[in-house]
Scaffold this motif. Structure first.
Motif, PDB file in Angstrom:
ATOM      1  N   ILE B 149       3.766  52.560 -81.378  1.00  0.00           N
ATOM      2  CA  ILE B 149       4.457  51.282 -81.223  1.00  0.00           C
ATOM      3  C   ILE B 149       5.907  51.496 -81.649  1.00  0.00           C
ATOM      4  N   ALA B 150       6.845  51.161 -80.785  1.00  0.00           N
ATOM      5  CA  ALA B 150       8.260  51.314 -81.111  1.00  0.00           C
ATOM      6  C   ALA B 150       8.805  49.964 -81.576  1.00  0.00           C
ATOM      7  N   VAL B 151       9.347  49.935 -82.783  1.00  0.00           N
ATOM      8  CA  VAL B 151       9.921  48.693 -83.308  1.00  0.00           C
ATOM      9  C   VAL B 151      11.424  48.897 -83.476  1.00  0.00           C
ATOM     10  N   PRO B 152      12.243  47.954 -82.987  1.00  0.00           N
ATOM     11  CA  PRO B 152      13.690  48.083 -83.173  1.00  0.00           C
ATOM     12  C   PRO B 152      14.009  48.202 -84.671  1.00  0.00           C
ATOM     13  N   THR B 153      15.049  48.966 -85.030  1.00  0.00           N
ATOM     14  CA  THR B 153      15.303  49.249 -86.451  1.00  0.00           C
ATOM     15  C   THR B 153      15.657  47.992 -87.237  1.00  0.00           C
ATOM     16  N   ASP B 154      16.160  46.954 -86.585  1.00  0.00           N
ATOM     17  CA  ASP B 154      16.517  45.752 -87.337  1.00  0.00           C
ATOM     18  C   ASP B 154      15.399  44.712 -87.327  1.00  0.00           C
ATOM     19  N   LYS B 155      14.184  45.139 -86.927  1.00  0.00           N
ATOM     20  CA  LYS B 155      13.059  44.182 -86.854  1.00  0.00           C
ATOM     21  C   LYS B 155      11.853  44.732 -87.601  1.00  0.00           C
ATOM     22  N   ASP B 156      10.929  43.827 -87.903  1.00  0.00           N
ATOM     23  CA  ASP B 156       9.639  44.218 -88.447  1.00  0.00           C
ATOM     24  C   ASP B 156       8.535  43.504 -87.674  1.00  0.00           C
ATOM     25  N   LEU B 157       7.370  44.136 -87.640  1.00  0.00           N
ATOM     26  CA  LEU B 157       6.194  43.438 -87.119  1.00  0.00           C
ATOM     27  C   LEU B 157       5.551  42.673 -88.273  1.00  0.00           C
ATOM     28  N   GLU B 158       5.005  41.510 -87.991  1.00  0.00           N
ATOM     29  CA  GLU B 158       4.298  40.765 -89.027  1.00  0.00           C
ATOM     30  C   GLU B 158       2.918  40.373 -88.509  1.00  0.00           C
ATOM     31  N   LEU B 159       1.934  40.527 -89.407  1.00  0.00           N
ATOM     32  CA  LEU B 159       0.541  40.238 -89.040  1.00  0.00           C
ATOM     33  C   LEU B 159       0.168  38.828 -89.494  1.00  0.00           C
ATOM     34  N   TRP B 160      -0.542  38.103 -88.634  1.00  0.00           N
ATOM     35  CA  TRP B 160      -0.917  36.722 -88.926  1.00  0.00           C
ATOM     36  C   TRP B 160      -2.403  36.530 -88.672  1.00  0.00           C
ATOM     37  N   ALA B 161      -3.001  35.632 -89.450  1.00  0.00           N
ATOM     38  CA  ALA B 161      -4.403  35.270 -89.222  1.00  0.00           C
ATOM     39  C   ALA B 161      -4.474  33.780 -88.930  1.00  0.00           C
ATOM     40  N   LEU B 162      -5.204  33.433 -87.874  1.00  0.00           N
ATOM     41  CA  LEU B 162      -5.397  32.025 -87.533  1.00  0.00           C
ATOM     42  C   LEU B 162      -6.902  31.748 -87.503  1.00  0.00           C
ATOM     43  N   PRO B 163      -7.438  31.184 -88.626  1.00  0.00           N
ATOM     44  CA  PRO B 163      -8.885  30.918 -88.644  1.00  0.00           C
ATOM     45  C   PRO B 163      -9.252  29.918 -87.552  1.00  0.00           C
ATOM     46  N   GLN B 164     -10.480  30.025 -87.085  1.00  0.00           N
ATOM     47  CA  GLN B 164     -10.963  29.154 -86.011  1.00  0.00           C
ATOM     48  C   GLN B 164     -10.769  27.688 -86.400  1.00  0.00           C
ATOM     49  N   GLY B 165     -10.263  26.900 -85.483  1.00  0.00           N
ATOM     50  CA  GLY B 165     -10.110  25.476 -85.726  1.00  0.00           C
ATOM     51  C   GLY B 165      -8.814  25.096 -86.409  1.00  0.00           C
ATOM     52  N   LYS B 199      13.912  41.791 -90.106  1.00  0.00           N
ATOM     53  CA  LYS B 199      13.550  42.767 -91.144  1.00  0.00           C
ATOM     54  C   LYS B 199      13.029  42.038 -92.383  1.00  0.00           C
ATOM     55  N   GLY B 200      11.872  42.482 -92.887  1.00  0.00           N
ATOM     56  CA  GLY B 200      11.333  41.862 -94.092  1.00  0.00           C
ATOM     57  C   GLY B 200      10.341  40.745 -93.802  1.00  0.00           C
ATOM     58  N   GLY B 201      10.233  40.355 -92.543  1.00  0.00           N
ATOM     59  CA  GLY B 201       9.247  39.342 -92.178  1.00  0.00           C
ATOM     60  C   GLY B 201       9.871  37.988 -91.942  1.00  0.00           C
ATOM     61  N   SER B 202       9.031  37.069 -91.442  1.00  0.00           N
ATOM     62  CA  SER B 202       9.505  35.733 -91.091  1.00  0.00           C
ATOM     63  C   SER B 202      10.083  35.020 -92.307  1.00  0.00           C
ATOM     64  N   PRO B 203      11.267  34.445 -92.172  1.00  0.00           N
ATOM     65  CA  PRO B 203      11.855  33.718 -93.295  1.00  0.00           C
ATOM     66  C   PRO B 203      11.207  32.345 -93.503  1.00  0.00           C
ATOM     67  N   THR B 204      10.423  31.872 -92.524  1.00  0.00           N
ATOM     68  CA  THR B 204       9.932  30.493 -92.602  1.00  0.00           C
ATOM     69  C   THR B 204       8.468  30.382 -93.003  1.00  0.00           C
ATOM     70  N   GLY B 205       7.751  31.497 -93.027  1.00  0.00           N
ATOM     71  CA  GLY B 205       6.320  31.420 -93.300  1.00  0.00           C
ATOM     72  C   GLY B 205       5.494  31.142 -92.051  1.00  0.00           C
ATOM     73  N   GLN B 206       6.155  30.961 -90.919  1.00  0.00           N
ATOM     74  CA  GLN B 206       5.484  30.828 -89.623  1.00  0.00           C
ATOM     75  C   GLN B 206       6.172  31.800 -88.666  1.00  0.00           C
ATOM     76  N   PRO B 207       5.456  32.226 -87.607  1.00  0.00           N
ATOM     77  CA  PRO B 207       6.092  33.169 -86.681  1.00  0.00           C
ATOM     78  C   PRO B 207       7.387  32.579 -86.108  1.00  0.00           C
ATOM     79  N   THR B 208       8.449  33.366 -86.136  1.00  0.00           N
ATOM     80  CA  THR B 208       9.709  32.901 -85.552  1.00  0.00           C
ATOM     81  C   THR B 208      10.048  33.684 -84.289  1.00  0.00           C
ATOM     82  N   GLY B 209       9.521  34.904 -84.197  1.00  0.00           N
ATOM     83  CA  GLY B 209       9.803  35.726 -83.013  1.00  0.00           C
ATOM     84  C   GLY B 209       8.642  35.629 -82.041  1.00  0.00           C
ATOM     85  N   PRO B 210       8.722  36.357 -80.930  1.00  0.00           N
ATOM     86  CA  PRO B 210       7.626  36.335 -79.962  1.00  0.00           C
ATOM     87  C   PRO B 210       6.348  36.925 -80.556  1.00  0.00           C
ATOM     88  N   VAL B 211       5.220  36.316 -80.220  1.00  0.00           N
ATOM     89  CA  VAL B 211       3.931  36.908 -80.592  1.00  0.00           C
ATOM     90  C   VAL B 211       3.609  37.964 -79.533  1.00  0.00           C
TER      91      VAL B 211
END
Lengths: 185, 225
Positions: B149-165, B199-211
């Motif tokens: 997986i290639a990630v741009p140097t000024d970005k990070d991937l962030e993992l999220w969990a969305l429980p059912q419902g 870089k460092g993850g979402s500043p808002t606590g919710q996804p801000t970039g494309p999933v």
């Protein structure tokens, strides 16, 4: 009678998918034999290039094999699941390629072809859709069919049909709203 | 009401295939993040699929089955393939994905109890999975890439969990492209997603970039012996 045949075919597909989920490669081969030409035909209409259609079919079958455990008959029929696999892949390929539109001629009056019509009305859902499509004005029906079958985007449809983009968008939305109402009735 | 209707129409247009650009990306994002939208998509798929009958069947190239068969080959065959095939940006090499998936499957058979939960995270736009997540020992989650997986140097991937419902995903933290182990209680049916964040993850606590990738945790029965 043909509706019964199609329903049997769906049951057969569901049974094959179930066997694939258990890792049964022979079932996977049977699935390819049953579905290969149909899905390749769908991919070819969207990509319009045999090499790209082959890539889409390849990726779709890999995805089918890898994600078959996620197929849930309660959330939709096997036909929609299989067709979805190849369509989204083919659409992804063409949207990424930003293909050239000039020179492309869609098949004329495709929804009048007797073969296509026979295939369309051979299922209960197909017959209902056909009935509801007939309620749309011809030009609007054509937009819906071209978008789905040829994978044309809003702006490609606008160029193709020499229509303003805004008109294409609103016609499609209105047609879909009308279809939703008709299919629910 | 009109918001719901709009969403349902967006789902219809997504299935129709006519969306492009931002609208298409928005639909892909909703597909991963909004169960109601995902249900709309399934309903429209069911409604519109008969239209596919307009495409006349055509015989695929004769060698295509061999290509497919080769790429679903068992681990012993695939694992020795070199992993230096050219990787397009954001795209997986199928062989690598399968090799790692197969080796993880082997690991599960050897080490895990009868049941575990796994998720394959695939690009929302389609294509083979690029990440595999597996629940280990109840509250441990192992996430491994199944492709480069290639990630741009000024970005990070962030993992999220969305429980059912639920409708708001919770962050499981930044995900290095090499994968990660973490502690989390995740029920079956939980959706895992990976978004592209500053870089460092979402500043808002919710996804801000494309999933980018998504998949569901599924119970897997692993036969013993």
């Amino acid at each position: 009678m043909s509706a019964t045949i199609r329903a049997d075919a769906s049951d057969e597909t569901a049974a094959l998918l179930h066997r694939c989920a258990g890792g049964d490669r022979a079932a996977f081969r049977l699935l390819y034999d049953r579905w290969g030409s149909r899905l390749y035909g769908i991919a070819l209409r969207i990509t319009r290039q045999p090499a790209l259609a082959a890539d889409a079919l390849h990726d779709a079958f890999l995805q089918i094999w890898q994600q078959v455990h996620r197929f849930d008959p309660d959330r939709g029929g096997p036909d929609a699941w299989m067709v979805g696999m190849v369509r989204y892949r083919a659409l992804d390929i063409v949207r990424r390629q930003a293909r050239e539109i000039p020179g492309y001629e869609p098949e004329e009056r495709e929804d009048e072809s007797p073969d296509a019509l026979a295939r369309l009305v051979s299922t209960t859902e197909g017959a209902a859709l056909h009935r509801c499509l007939k309620e749309l004005e011809e030009e609007r029906r054509r937009l819906v069919v071209m978008a789905f079958v040829d994978g044309l985007s809003h702006s490609e449809l606008a160029v193709q049909l020499s229509m303003p983009l805004g008109t294409v968008k609103s016609w499609i939305r209105r047609s879909l709203t009308q279809l939703r109402g008709c299919l629910a009735s | 009401m009109s918001g719901e209707q709009d969403r349902d129409l967006l789902a219809a247009e997504y299935v129709l295939g006519s969306l492009e650009g931002d609208e298409r990306r928005e639909a892909e994002r909703l597909l991963a993040a909004d169960p109601a939208f995902a249900r709309s998509v399934l309903t429209w798929q069911q409604r519109l699929t008969p239209l596919a009958a307009h495409a006349a069947p055509a015989a695929p190239p004769a060698d295509l089955w061999r290509r497919i068969e080769r790429d679903i080959a068992p681990a012993a065959t695939v694992a020795i393939l070199p992993s230096r095939r050219r990787v397009r940006f954001w795209q997986a090499t199928t062989a690598g994905a399968l090799a790692i998936a197969a080796s993880l499957a082997a690991f599960m058979v050897l080490r895990q109890p009868e049941q575990t939960r796994v998720a394959l995270l695939a690009p929302l736009a389609g294509g083979p999975p690029v990440l595999m997540a597996m629940v280990a020992r109840g509250d441990g989650l192992v996430v491994r890439p199944t492709a480069s997986i290639a990630v741009p140097t000024d970005k990070d991937l962030e993992l999220w969990a969305l429980p059912q419902g639920e409708t708001k995903p919770r962050s499981l933290g930044v995900l290095p492209p090499s994968g990660r182990q973490l502690t989390a209680q995740l029920a079956p049916g939980t959706q895992l997603m990976v978004s592209l964040e500053p870089k460092g993850g979402s500043p808002t606590g919710q996804p801000t970039g494309p999933v980018l990738y998504g998949g569901w945790l599924t119970n897997i029965e692993v036969p013993r012996g």
